[in-house]
Design an enzyme around this catalytic site. Structure first.
Site, PDB file in Angstrom:
ATOM      1  N   HIS A   1      28.905  31.013  30.018  1.00 17.63           N
ATOM      2  CA  HIS A   1      28.180  30.637  31.246  1.00 17.63           C
ATOM      3  C   HIS A   1      29.132  30.440  32.421  1.00 17.63           C
ATOM      4  CE1 HIS A   1      24.846  29.610  28.459  1.00 17.63           C
ATOM      5  NE2 HIS A   1      25.848  29.153  27.708  1.00 17.63           N
TER       6      HIS A   1
ATOM      7  N   GLU B   1      36.400  45.933  42.436  1.00 15.56           N
ATOM      8  CA  GLU B   1      35.054  45.795  43.009  1.00 15.56           C
ATOM      9  C   GLU B   1      34.357  47.151  43.036  1.00 15.56           C
ATOM     10  OE1 GLU B   1      35.367  42.336  46.278  1.00 15.56           O
ATOM     11  OE2 GLU B   1      36.901  43.854  46.378  1.00 15.56           O
TER      12      GLU B   1
ATOM     13  N   LYS C   1      44.936  38.225  53.426  1.00 14.09           N
ATOM     14  CA  LYS C   1      44.121  38.676  52.295  1.00 14.09           C
ATOM     15  C   LYS C   1      44.787  39.758  51.450  1.00 14.09           C
ATOM     16  CE  LYS C   1      40.471  37.616  51.356  1.00 14.09           C
ATOM     17  NZ  LYS C   1      39.182  38.031  51.884  1.00 14.09           N
TER      18      LYS C   1
ATOM     19  N   SER D   1      42.859  43.045  54.517  1.00 14.12           N
ATOM     20  CA  SER D   1      41.715  42.889  55.409  1.00 14.12           C
ATOM     21  C   SER D   1      42.136  43.302  56.810  1.00 14.12           C
ATOM     22  CB  SER D   1      41.269  41.430  55.408  1.00 14.12           C
ATOM     23  OG  SER D   1      40.566  41.133  56.592  1.00 14.12           O
TER      24      SER D   1
END
Ligand code: ARG
Length: 472
Positions: free
Chosen positions: A157, A291, A284, A278
């Protein structure tokens, strides 16, 4: 002649209809498979005496030249002129061997031809995918071995659950990918029957030798029902489904890495070659590769559904709708090939932060189950032990303490079975070493698994290389 039919028509196909029906822009990918199938067919025609042996050899030679010359040209240049890859090969062959080329299509139809070529194409592609998967498994095993002492919290979980070895986590994916490979192998085995000779749908009155063609092309046998041979695409659907399952696994792996690479977890860091920045936030370093792996799964599932829906309402036998099998098939295979090659690099160069992993694995609540089993070993009934440890957890949380920070008296208040040695349990190493069953995260077992996977994957790589050399 730029198409394989037309004499019974009074007018040319309308440009819009051409644009709508022509498929060369997509099915040129079948070039070498289709040439191979045609070569086998030409040899068979010579063998049964429908054409002379000399002519059949000339056709084969011509087909070799066609393969080379089409490869050199950019197929997209004539995508709008030829109906499909079969037509293009036919026209090019006539340029090489003259009118003899018109004998090549004897005793076959594009319906059995395209089913056969797609299977030949897929069989080869599946071998490539198996090699890619095998290689990626080896990289996972290498990472497992390189970090064989590293422990992390295991999650259920997405909540910290119990300590596991990082290697155990990597090996979980190796298992999944092994099943994925076997699904691809199954699909390949089942498609190992040759449709050529089924003709348009009913067979042919010419004495074609289907066994000979099947054998030449490396199929186990010819298909047994001509209607089925030209009308089903379940072999493509099975492959798409196996590829979709691979993507489901890779996508979950990607999700793990996105999490682990975050500041919140900090278990791993990606090599700069496989991370992105970024345009606005200079600090970043983003895991875009992972992804996109997750993201591209969407298209792969769509491709499977697209072919299922295309096929579901078709009456027997061949229908032109079936031409729409290729784009989803080629796209999914290409996506998996590129996913595997980028993953190879990204995972090979992945750095594990052992300090962060160890720190996280020392979270005292991870050992609650070990406390419970400690009591069980002292004959406390499981449910009672569960309740006792649950209360201890509550007490620790209420007093903003850790489980190991609770004083011994508190433990004793809950059960006299607790002795001073209970504090020894708050050690990740003790926790994993105490796991008993086969398949658990106990270090000796995991090391054994690493060893056996290394041998298995190496053998499999050799086997696949051999199979590729033999052409299937
Ligand atoms: N390009 C077609 C396909 O991929 C094969 C041609 C069969 N055409 C036909 N009109 N019977 O399915």
């Amino acid at each position: 002649m730029k198409k394989l039919w037309g004499a019974r028509f009074k007018s040319e196909l309308h440009d819009t209809a051409k644009k709508f029906t022509y498929s060369l822009a997509v099915d040129h990918e079948l070039l070498s498979a289709d040439v191979k199938v045609s070569m086998a067919h030409a040899l068979m025609l010579g063998r049964i005496g429908i054409i002379s042996t000399r002519d059949s050899k000339t056709l084969v030679r011509g087909l070799w030249q066609v393969l080379a010359s089409i490869r050199k040209k950019c197929v997209h240049g004539f995508a709008s002129e030829y109906e499909d890859i079969h037509t293009l090969i036919q026209v090019e062959l006539e340029k090489k061997v003259g009118k003899l080329a018109r004998k090549l299509h004897t005793g076959r139809s594009r319906n059995d031809l395209v089913a056969t070529s797609t299977k030949v194409y897929l069989r080869e592609k599946i071998t490539t995918l198996l090699e890619g998967l095998n290689q990626f498994q080896s990289i996972l095993v290498t990472q497992a071995e390189r970090n064989k002492h590293v422990m992390i919290p295991g999650y259920t979980h997405l909540q910290r659950a119990q300590v596991v070895l990082l290697a155990h986590h990597f090996l979980a994916y190796v298992e999944m990918l092994e099943r994925d490979k076997s699904r691809l192998v199954d699909a390949r085995n089942r498609m190992n029957e040759c449709p050529l000779g089924a003709g348009a749908l009913a067979g042919t009155s010419l004495p074609v030798d289907r066994r000979f063609v099947a054998k030449l092309l490396g199929f186990e046998r010819p298909t047994s029902n001509s209607l089925d041979s030209v009308s089903d695409r379940d072999f493509a659907i099975e492959t798409l489904s196996a590829v979709a399952t691979v993507f489901m696994h890779l996508s979950r792996f990607a999700e793990d890495l996105v999490l682990w690479n975050s500041q919140e977890f900090g278990f791993v860091s990606l090599d700069d070659q496989f991370a992105t920045g970024s345009s606005l936030m200079p600090q970043k370093k983003n895991p875009d590769v992972f992804e996109l792996l997750r993201g591209k799964s969407g298209e792969v599932y769509g491709n499977l559904i697209s072919l299922l829906v295309t096929m579901k309402g078709l009456p027997l036998a061949y229908n032109r709708d079936m031409q729409e099998d290729k784009r989803p098939l080629f796209r999914s295979i290409r996506l998996l090939e590129s996913a595997l090659s980028v993953l190879n690099g990204a995972v090979r160069t992945l750095k594990v932060d052992e300090v962060a992993c160890t720190k996280a694995s020392k979270d005292s609540f991870l050992f609650a189950t070990d406390l419970l089993e400690y009591l069980v070993k002292k004959r406390v009934p499981f449910l009672e032990a569960h309740a006792m440890v649950g209360q201890l957890v509550k007490k620790a949380l209420d007093s903003h303490s850790s489980l190991s920070g609770l004083p011994f008296e508190t433990y004793q208040e809950h059960s006299k079975a607790f002795k001073k040695d209970v504090y020894d349990l708050f050690d990740p190493q003790v926790s994993i070493s105490g796991k008993v069953p086969y398949g658990s995260t106990r270090p000796e077992l995991v090391v054994k698994q690493i060893r056996s996977w290394k041998v298995r994957l190496k053998l499999e790589a050799k086997r696949l290389k051999l199979a590729r050399r033999r052409g299937h």
